[in-house]
Design an enzyme around this catalytic site. Structure first.
Site, short mmCIF file in Angstrom:
data_model
loop_
_atom_site.label_atom_id
_atom_site.label_comp_id
_atom_site.label_asym_id
_atom_site.label_seq_id
_atom_site.Cartn_x
_atom_site.Cartn_y
_atom_site.Cartn_z
N ASP A 201 0.81 -1.21 0.00
CA ASP A 201 0.00 0.00 0.00
C ASP A 201 0.85 1.27 0.00
O ASP A 201 0.56 2.23 -0.70
CB ASP A 201 -0.93 0.00 1.22
CG ASP A 201 -1.77 -1.26 1.26
OD1 ASP A 201 -1.87 -1.92 0.21
OD2 ASP A 201 -2.30 -1.59 2.32
N LYS B 139 -9.49 -2.39 10.77
CA LYS B 139 -8.50 -3.28 11.42
C LYS B 139 -8.38 -2.93 12.90
O LYS B 139 -7.38 -2.42 13.36
CB LYS B 139 -7.15 -3.13 10.73
CG LYS B 139 -7.16 -3.75 9.36
CD LYS B 139 -5.83 -4.42 9.10
CE LYS B 139 -5.52 -4.50 7.62
NZ LYS B 139 -5.26 -3.20 7.02
P1 NG1 Z 1 -5.61 -3.20 3.20
O1 NG1 Z 1 -6.61 -3.57 2.19
O2 NG1 Z 1 -5.15 -1.81 3.04
O3 NG1 Z 1 -6.05 -3.50 4.58
C1 NG1 Z 1 -3.76 -5.14 3.65
C2 NG1 Z 1 -2.26 -4.92 3.82
C3 NG1 Z 1 -1.53 -5.12 2.47
C4 NG1 Z 1 -1.88 -6.46 1.87
C5 NG1 Z 1 -3.42 -6.57 1.77
C6 NG1 Z 1 -3.89 -7.89 1.24
C7 NG1 Z 1 -1.53 -3.25 5.46
C8 NG1 Z 1 -1.24 -1.82 5.69
N1 NG1 Z 1 -2.00 -3.55 4.24
O4 NG1 Z 1 -4.29 -4.11 2.87
O5 NG1 Z 1 -0.15 -5.01 2.69
O6 NG1 Z 1 -1.35 -7.50 2.63
O7 NG1 Z 1 -4.03 -6.39 3.06
O8 NG1 Z 1 -3.41 -8.12 -0.05
O9 NG1 Z 1 -1.34 -4.08 6.33
#
Ligand code: NG1
Length: 504
Positions: A227, A271
């Site tokens: 990200d 999260k």
């Molecule tokens: P998002 O969708 O931003 O929660 C998370 C992780 C990514 C990746 C994706 C799944 C963080 C900041 N981001 O993304 O690195 O693992 O899940 O592909 O932990």
């Protein structure tokens, strides 16, 4: 017009359908938005930030910054396993009007009243706010940069803080990375406020992305670096394949006459607490699968093989032919879930040691054993097959095989649902409806457990696609009676990476 706020206002306030002049900010608006249709919304946002900032602070200097969110087109949960992802940065971002301060204070204000003002001091070790607090994303960026520069012999006492007014138009907790965009935004503000230039070269940006990938773990997630990297390395009109360890990017043009449409399932994927554990279970299972496979390969070849991530299972690392690697690995893991005792037995160590090595949260507490066991084979299969689908997708796009790319997206969703178990009934239904409504490919995007889907749609079907999804998903399935669905389902343009704009 010597006041910077007035100069920004002048640029934004002009009559007409587009921003005036040839400043970098005007160019950014013209390259990234469907003007003039979107101009009044975008202009209103930036004017709002300037007004909030000048009302709250009395800063003589005033700059702007933006960091885009993203949609991941394919490659889910591969990043922290050392396998590639294929996202694009979108024209939805976290943006800010900010000013450096002469002391070591950081003050951040959000235009969204639900996010209260946060203040903290720049010190060697910045204590976090409670889990889930929005201020932690800013602290994560600042702490990450302090640690980085400390290694370069510059202590925290040398840095000054900043005051920033922040506004986001990325849907929150929807898998579009609003949180990492905030981390990147705050990092740029910190750099600019301190006259540092890490973000000004492509190599520096990669280094910054890499360090921020680690820095975001400050908030408690164990995610990979996708990200932060896409927010910094995005390119207008392009998707970006990102490889890890070391971080590298390669751009691929998005297909002409097609649009990427994001649709929010409306299931929140925040999260916090429970959701964090659901997310963090996957990296833990992947690390355990990698440890078990390392043991099995090492025994078989009578030497210690260098596997610490599932992405290490490749010919260059193991000096074993790829087909042989897949044959051994497939036979090594069984389908039934593993107990901790069984894993510890394979690793030749106690259950306590296995827990201590692999099953900890960031704060050091023990991650509870999942009641349905550790699903090592299913997680392993998703990750390595998904990594393969990323490579195939880049080739498909480069070769103009749009239908093939759509099919890969569909297969990815199936794997996220069945093997990685990160979907939910709403996401599955939305994906199904999107395909029935004409999408060439549709899948969940981001961490999962809710959030958004991403669909690939031919331009000529775009309008009817959106109408059908609105009717069949939002109205009929969710029973919503909203008049306007533009904040829930919208086409996205691929935007450039994060920027700082200084007044001319
Ligand atoms: P998002 O969708 O931003 O929660 C998370 C992780 C990514 C990746 C994706 C799944 C963080 C900041 N981001 O993304 O690195 O693992 O899940 O592909 O932990």
């Amino acid at each position: 017009m010597n006041n910077p706020a007035d100069r920004w206002l002048q640029m934004l306030a002009v009559a007409g359908d587009e921003p005036s002049g040839d400043s970098p900010l005007s160019r950014y608006f013209r390259n990234s938005y469907d003007l003039p249709a979107e101009w009044s919304r975008v202009r209103r946002r930036y004017l709002g930030m300037i007004n909030t900032h000048t009302a709250r602070f009395n800063s003589p200097e005033l700059s702007m910054a933006r960091a885009p969110g993203r949609v991941n087109l394919i490659g889910e949960h591969t990043d922290y396993n050392g396998l590639p992802v294929f996202p694009m940065a979108v024209n939805r971002d976290m943006a800010s009007v900010f000013s450096p301060r002469s002391d070591r204070k950081v003050v951040i204000v959000n235009t969204e009243p639900g996010f209260a003002e946060r203040t903290f001091d720049i010190e060697e070790s910045i204590p976090p706010h409670p889990t889930g607090d929005w201020g932690n994303y800013c602290k994560a960026a600042v702490q990450g940069l302090l640690d980085y520069y400390r290694q370069k012999h510059r202590g925290a006492e040398r840095f000054c803080g900043f005051e920033a007014t922040i506004d986001g138009d990325i849907p929150i907790a929807a898998g579009m990375s609003s949180s990492s965009a905030l981390v990147v935004l705050c990092a740029l503000i910190f750099l600019a406020s301190n006259g540092l230039d890490l973000h000004t070269t492509p190599e520096g940006r990669l280094e910054l992305a890499d360090l921020l990938g680690g820095a975001e773990r400050y908030v408690g997630t164990q995610g990979g670096g996708m990200d932060q990297a896409i927010s910094l390395m995005g390119m207008a009109g392009h998707a970006v394949k990102i490889d890890f360890f070391p971080l590298r990017t390669r751009t691929a043009p998005l297909p002409a006459n097609h649009t990427i449409v994001v649709a929010d399932s409306t299931v929140k994927a925040a999260k916090t607490a429970d959701a964090l554990d659901k997310y963090n279970r996957r990296p833990i299972e992947c690390r355990l699968a990698a440890a078990v496979l390392k043991r099995i390969f090492s025994e078989r070849y009578g030497r210690e093989v260098p596997i610490s991530l599932l992405g290490d299972l490749k010919e260059e690392k193991l000096a074993v032919a790829e087909s042989e690697i897949w044959r051994i690995a497939a036979a090594a893991l069984h389908e039934d879930p593993y107990t901790l005792g069984e894993i510890a037995g394979v690793l030749g160590q106690s259950g306590e040691k296995t827990t201590a090595l692999y099953c900890k949260r960031r704060d050091g507490s023990i991650f509870p054993k999942p009641s349905d066991g550790f699903k090592l084979q299913q997680r392993y299969r998703h990750v390595v097959e998904e990594g393969g689908r990323v490579e195939q997708s880049v080739r498909a796009l480069e070769g103009g095989d749009i239908t093939g790319f759509g099919e890969l997206m569909n297969r990815s969703h199936q794997s996220c649902r069945d093997l990685y178990e990160i979907s939910c009934p709403e996401l599955d239904r939305l994906v199904e409806i999107s395909r029935e409504a004409g999408a060439l490919g549709s899948r969940l995007t981001g961490a999962g457990f809710g959030g958004c889907t991403v669909s690939l749609v031919e331009n000529k079907r775009l309008e009817s696609f959106i109408q059908r999804v609105v009717q069949n998903y939002y109205r009929d399935y969710l029973g919503r009676e909203d008049r306007e669905f533009g904040t829930l389902i919208f086409p996205c343009q691929a935007a450039g990476g994060a920027d700082i704009f200084v007044v001319a």
